[in-house]
Scaffold this motif. Structure first.
Motif, PDB file in Angstrom:
ATOM      1  N   LEU A 144       0.806  -1.217   0.000  1.00  0.00           N
ATOM      2  CA  LEU A 144       0.000   0.000   0.000  1.00  0.00           C
ATOM      3  C   LEU A 144       0.840   1.268   0.000  1.00  0.00           C
ATOM      4  CD1 LEU A 144      -2.826  -0.915   2.556  1.00  0.00           C
ATOM      5  CD2 LEU A 144      -2.966  -0.876   0.062  1.00  0.00           C
ATOM      6  N   GLY A 145       1.936   1.282   0.777  1.00  0.00           N
ATOM      7  CA  GLY A 145       2.725   2.501   0.947  1.00  0.00           C
ATOM      8  C   GLY A 145       3.298   3.066  -0.343  1.00  0.00           C
ATOM      9  N   PRO A 146       4.171   2.311  -1.043  1.00  0.00           N
ATOM     10  CA  PRO A 146       4.731   2.835  -2.294  1.00  0.00           C
ATOM     11  C   PRO A 146       3.654   3.100  -3.343  1.00  0.00           C
ATOM     12  CG  PRO A 146       6.021   0.975  -1.494  1.00  0.00           C
ATOM     13  CD  PRO A 146       4.772   1.022  -0.669  1.00  0.00           C
ATOM     14  N   GLY A 147       2.644   2.214  -3.402  1.00  0.00           N
ATOM     15  CA  GLY A 147       1.564   2.433  -4.360  1.00  0.00           C
ATOM     16  C   GLY A 147       0.818   3.720  -4.078  1.00  0.00           C
ATOM     17  N   LEU A 148       0.557   3.979  -2.793  1.00  0.00           N
ATOM     18  CA  LEU A 148      -0.120   5.214  -2.403  1.00  0.00           C
ATOM     19  C   LEU A 148       0.741   6.428  -2.711  1.00  0.00           C
ATOM     20  CD1 LEU A 148      -2.625   6.434  -1.070  1.00  0.00           C
ATOM     21  CD2 LEU A 148      -1.497   6.136   1.160  1.00  0.00           C
ATOM     22  N   ALA A 149       2.062   6.293  -2.514  1.00  0.00           N
ATOM     23  CA  ALA A 149       2.973   7.407  -2.806  1.00  0.00           C
ATOM     24  C   ALA A 149       2.935   7.774  -4.285  1.00  0.00           C
ATOM     25  CB  ALA A 149       4.396   7.039  -2.388  1.00  0.00           C
ATOM     26  N   ILE A 150       2.824   6.759  -5.137  1.00  0.00           N
ATOM     27  CA  ILE A 150       2.804   7.000  -6.588  1.00  0.00           C
ATOM     28  C   ILE A 150       1.433   7.504  -7.039  1.00  0.00           C
ATOM     29  CG2 ILE A 150       2.990   5.898  -8.850  1.00  0.00           C
ATOM     30  CD1 ILE A 150       5.046   3.957  -7.566  1.00  0.00           C
ATOM     31  N   ARG A 153       0.015  11.197  -6.150  1.00  0.00           N
ATOM     32  CA  ARG A 153       0.510  12.375  -6.866  1.00  0.00           C
ATOM     33  C   ARG A 153      -0.511  12.866  -7.900  1.00  0.00           C
ATOM     34  NH1 ARG A 153       6.771  12.431  -8.442  1.00  0.00           N
ATOM     35  NH2 ARG A 153       6.279  14.647  -8.331  1.00  0.00           N
ATOM     36  N   ARG A 154      -1.433  11.986  -8.274  1.00  0.00           N
ATOM     37  CA  ARG A 154      -2.472  12.359  -9.245  1.00  0.00           C
ATOM     38  C   ARG A 154      -3.684  12.981  -8.557  1.00  0.00           C
ATOM     39  NH1 ARG A 154      -2.121   6.332 -11.257  1.00  0.00           N
ATOM     40  NH2 ARG A 154      -0.008   6.294 -12.085  1.00  0.00           N
ATOM     41  N   TRP A 155      -3.680  12.983  -7.220  1.00  0.00           N
ATOM     42  CA  TRP A 155      -4.825  13.513  -6.494  1.00  0.00           C
ATOM     43  C   TRP A 155      -4.789  15.029  -6.365  1.00  0.00           C
ATOM     44  CZ3 TRP A 155      -5.073   9.734  -1.692  1.00  0.00           C
ATOM     45  CH2 TRP A 155      -5.316   8.423  -2.163  1.00  0.00           C
ATOM     46  N   TRP A 156      -3.702  15.643  -6.801  1.00  0.00           N
ATOM     47  CA  TRP A 156      -3.533  17.088  -6.640  1.00  0.00           C
ATOM     48  C   TRP A 156      -2.950  17.648  -7.935  1.00  0.00           C
ATOM     49  CZ3 TRP A 156      -5.156  19.120  -1.991  1.00  0.00           C
ATOM     50  CH2 TRP A 156      -4.952  20.485  -1.791  1.00  0.00           C
ATOM     51  N   PRO A 157      -3.403  18.809  -8.360  1.00  0.00           N
ATOM     52  CA  PRO A 157      -2.868  19.388  -9.607  1.00  0.00           C
ATOM     53  C   PRO A 157      -1.358  19.604  -9.535  1.00  0.00           C
ATOM     54  CG  PRO A 157      -4.837  20.554  -8.889  1.00  0.00           C
ATOM     55  CD  PRO A 157      -4.445  19.645  -7.760  1.00  0.00           C
ATOM     56  N   GLY A 158      -0.684  19.414 -10.656  1.00  0.00           N
ATOM     57  CA  GLY A 158       0.756  19.627 -10.694  1.00  0.00           C
ATOM     58  C   GLY A 158       1.528  18.368 -10.354  1.00  0.00           C
ATOM     59  N   GLU A 159       2.825  18.559 -10.102  1.00  0.00           N
ATOM     60  CA  GLU A 159       3.720  17.439  -9.825  1.00  0.00           C
ATOM     61  C   GLU A 159       4.170  17.400  -8.369  1.00  0.00           C
ATOM     62  OE1 GLU A 159       4.623  15.003 -11.933  1.00  0.00           O
ATOM     63  OE2 GLU A 159       3.219  15.865 -13.377  1.00  0.00           O
ATOM     64  N   GLY A 160       3.420  18.043  -7.487  1.00  0.00           N
ATOM     65  CA  GLY A 160       3.794  18.089  -6.077  1.00  0.00           C
ATOM     66  C   GLY A 160       3.386  16.836  -5.326  1.00  0.00           C
ATOM     67  N   PHE A 161       3.565  16.888  -4.005  1.00  0.00           N
ATOM     68  CA  PHE A 161       3.290  15.726  -3.161  1.00  0.00           C
ATOM     69  C   PHE A 161       2.140  15.986  -2.189  1.00  0.00           C
ATOM     70  CE2 PHE A 161       7.714  15.194  -4.438  1.00  0.00           C
ATOM     71  CZ  PHE A 161       7.736  13.863  -4.831  1.00  0.00           C
ATOM     72  N   GLU A 162       1.310  17.014  -2.466  1.00  0.00           N
ATOM     73  CA  GLU A 162       0.192  17.295  -1.568  1.00  0.00           C
ATOM     74  C   GLU A 162      -0.733  16.092  -1.411  1.00  0.00           C
ATOM     75  OE1 GLU A 162       1.186  21.376  -3.396  1.00  0.00           O
ATOM     76  OE2 GLU A 162       1.205  19.258  -3.997  1.00  0.00           O
ATOM     77  N   GLY A 163      -0.975  15.393  -2.525  1.00  0.00           N
ATOM     78  CA  GLY A 163      -1.868  14.236  -2.473  1.00  0.00           C
ATOM     79  C   GLY A 163      -1.388  13.147  -1.541  1.00  0.00           C
ATOM     80  N   ALA A 164      -0.057  13.017  -1.390  1.00  0.00           N
ATOM     81  CA  ALA A 164       0.491  11.999  -0.480  1.00  0.00           C
ATOM     82  C   ALA A 164       0.021  12.239   0.947  1.00  0.00           C
ATOM     83  CB  ALA A 164       2.013  12.011  -0.557  1.00  0.00           C
ATOM     84  N   PHE A 165      -0.062  13.503   1.335  1.00  0.00           N
ATOM     85  CA  PHE A 165      -0.453  13.806   2.713  1.00  0.00           C
ATOM     86  C   PHE A 165      -1.966  13.768   2.894  1.00  0.00           C
ATOM     87  CE2 PHE A 165       3.862  15.271   2.350  1.00  0.00           C
ATOM     88  CZ  PHE A 165       4.406  14.806   3.533  1.00  0.00           C
ATOM     89  N   VAL A 166      -2.721  13.924   1.813  1.00  0.00           N
ATOM     90  CA  VAL A 166      -4.148  13.645   1.875  1.00  0.00           C
ATOM     91  C   VAL A 166      -4.345  12.160   2.150  1.00  0.00           C
ATOM     92  CG1 VAL A 166      -6.308  13.587   0.572  1.00  0.00           C
ATOM     93  CG2 VAL A 166      -4.766  15.553   0.336  1.00  0.00           C
ATOM     94  N   GLY A 167      -3.557  11.333   1.462  1.00  0.00           N
ATOM     95  CA  GLY A 167      -3.604   9.895   1.708  1.00  0.00           C
ATOM     96  C   GLY A 167      -3.208   9.542   3.132  1.00  0.00           C
ATOM     97  N   LEU A 168      -2.183  10.207   3.652  1.00  0.00           N
ATOM     98  CA  LEU A 168      -1.732   9.969   5.023  1.00  0.00           C
ATOM     99  C   LEU A 168      -2.840  10.284   6.017  1.00  0.00           C
ATOM    100  CD1 LEU A 168       0.801   9.190   6.731  1.00  0.00           C
ATOM    101  CD2 LEU A 168       1.279  11.635   6.897  1.00  0.00           C
TER     102      LEU A 168
END
Length: 393
Positions: A144-150, A153-168
Motif C-alpha cells: 500500500l505505501g509505495p503504491g499510495l505514494a505513486i 501524486r495524481r490527487w492534486w494538480p501539478g507534480e507536487g506531493f500534496e496528495g500523499a499527505f491527503v492519503g496519510l
C-alpha cells in the motif's frame, strides 16, 4: 489469537503504510523546498525528533488514560500534521513543512507502542507470535505505501506531493475507526513509583543489550533507507524506481515476521539478533559494490531482513528484562533512546550523502554493526556460562 490482536495488527499496518509513504516522499519534498543540501533531510529528522520527544510522555500518558485513548490521541495529532503538510506544500513553506512532520512524528511516537500493547492482550505463550503478527502486518503496508505514494501524486494538480499527505490523513482516520473497536486494558499499565529506577535498569547488562540492539538496528536501517532515494536520484533513477526499491525493502522488513517468533522460540532470541546484525552488515557491504538497480534492491532487501531479526529480537528480549511495575518506565526509556538515535541518523543521512556520497554512508555503518555483534556475543556467552554453572550446581 484474539480479535484485539488482529485489530491492533491492522492499526500497525496503517501506521507503517503512512511511514513508508513518508520515506518515499520526505527527502524529495525537503529537496524541493530548500536549496541548502544539509537541510534536505531536516523534515525527516524533525519527524523523528517529534517521535523521540513523544516516547516517554506517550508511555506515561497511556499509563494514566489507557492504551486505546493514547493511540487515538496520537492519530488525531497525526491528522493535524498531515493537514499542515498539505498547506505547507501548497504555499511552499519549508518551516511549516518541518512543523507538520514534527506533529506527524508525535503521532507516530504513540503508534510505536502497538507492539507492546499487543503482548498485553494475549496469553504469555502467544507473545512471540503476537508481536510477529503485528510486525508482519507491514507486508500489507509494503504494497500500500509505495503504491499510495505513486498514485496520490495524481490527487492534486501539478507534480507536487500534496496528495500523499491527503492519503496519510485518510490512513490515520481509518486507524481511529479501527481503534474504536479495540478492547485494550485501560488505566494503569505499569507506571508506579516502585521498582528499579531508569539508571538501575540501564546498569543491567541484558536490558542495556536490548536497548543498544534496538538503537543500532533501527539507526542503521533508517540512515541507509533515507539516503537511498537521494542516492538513486543522483544516479538518474526515476521516482517510481526508487519507490519500488523501497517497496522491496519494506517487504523484507516485515515478511520474515511470520517466522521470526518461531525462530526465536527454537534457536533463542540472542542468536537471531546476531543473525540480524550479520544481515545488516551484508547489506552495507553490498552497497559498496556498485550503484546499479540490482545493488540498491538486493542491499535494501538484506537491510530489511536484518532489521526484522535484530529489532524484533530486541523488542522481545526487552520484555524479559523488567518487572511488571517497571513496564512504563522501561519501555519509555527504550523508545526514547532508540528514536533519539533514529532522529540523528535521519538528519545525518542527507549530510553524509551530500558530503561523503553513497560510499561514505555505508562505510560509516560498519563500526556500529561490529560493536553490536560484539555486545550480543558477550551477552550470549555470559548467558550460556551462567546456565552451565546452574546445571553444574
Amino acid at each position: 489469537m484474539n480479535r484485539n490482536v488482529y485489530l491492533l495488527a491492522l492499526c500497525q499496518a496503517l501506521l507503517t503504510t503512512g511511514n513508508i509513504l513518508l520515506v518515499a516522499v520526505n527527502a524529495l519534498v525537503g529537496k524541493s523546498l530548500t536549496d541548502t543540501p544539509a537541510l534536505i533531510t531536516l523534515p525527516v529528522a524533525v519527524q523523528f525528533i517529534g517521535l523521540m520527544m513523544t516516547t516517554i510522555p506517550a508511555s506515561l500518558i497511556m499509563a494514566r488514560i489507557g492504551r486505546k485513548r493514547g493511540f487515538m490521541l496520537g492519530n488525531v495529532v497525526g491528522i493535524v500534521g498531515a493537514v499542515l503538510a498539505v498547506a505547507a506544500l501548497y504555499t511552499q513553506q519549508f518551516a511549516l513543512y518541518c512543523l507538520s512532520t514534527f506533529l506527524i512524528g508525535i503521532g507516530i511516537g504513540f503508534g510505536t507502542l502497538y507492539r507492546f500493547a499487543v503482548m498485553e492482550v494475549c496469553d504469555e505463550a502467544m507473545r512471540n507470535k503476537a508481536v510477529s503478527m503485528v510486525m508482519g502486518s507491514g507486508i500489507l503496508a509494503a504494497f500500500l505505501g509505495p503504491g499510495l505514494a505513486i498514485v496520490s501524486r495524481r490527487w492534486w494538480p501539478g507534480e507536487g506531493f500534496e496528495g500523499a499527505f491527503v492519503g496519510l490523513m485518510l490512513l490515520y482516520v481509518l486507524a481511529l475507526v479501527l481503534l474504536s473497536l479495540v478492547s485494550v486494558p485501560e488505566g494503569q499499565t505499569g507506571a508506579t513509583s516502585s521498582g528499579r529506577t531508569t539508571a538501575q535498569l540501564l546498569r543491567q547488562p541484558r536490558y542495556l543489550a536490548a536497548v543498544l540492539s534496538g538503537m543500532i538496528s533501527y539507526g542503521v536501517m533508517v540512515l541507509v533507507m533515507t539516503a537511498t532515494p537521494l542516492a538513486m536520484q543522483v544516479c538518474d533513477f526515476s521516482f517510481d524506481q526508487s519507490a519500488q526499491v523501497i517497496q522491496w525493502h519494506i517487504l523484507a522488513m516485515f515478511a520474515p515476521s511470520f517466522f521470526t517468533g518461531r525462530l526465536m522460540d527454537r534457536y533463542g532470541v540472542l542468536p537471531m539478533m546476531m543473525y540480524g546484525a550479520l544481515f545488516l552488515l551484508a547489506a552495507v557491504c553490498l552497497n559498496l559494490q556498485g550503484q546499479a538497480i540490482v545493488h540498491f534492491t538486493a542491499a535494501l532487501v538484506l537491510l530489511g531482513i536484518g532489521w526484522n531479526l535484530m529489532f524484533i529480537g530486541a523488542t522481545r528480549y526487552l520484555t524479559e528484562c523488567y518487572r511488571p511495575e517497571e513496564k512504563a518506565r522501561a519501555q519509555a526509556c527504550n523508545e526514547f533512546l532508540v528514536f533519539s538515535v533514529v532522529a540523528v541518523a535521519s538528519l545525518a543521512s542527507g549530510w553524509l550523502q551530500n558530503t561523503l556520497g553513497w560510499y561514505g554512508v555505508n562505510v560509516w555503518m560498519i563500526p556500529f554493526l561490529i560493536v553490536g555483534l560484539l555486545i550480543l556475543s558477550l551477552i550470549q556467552w555470559s548467558t550460556q556460562r551462567q546456565a552451565t554453572a546452574e546445571v553444574a550446581e
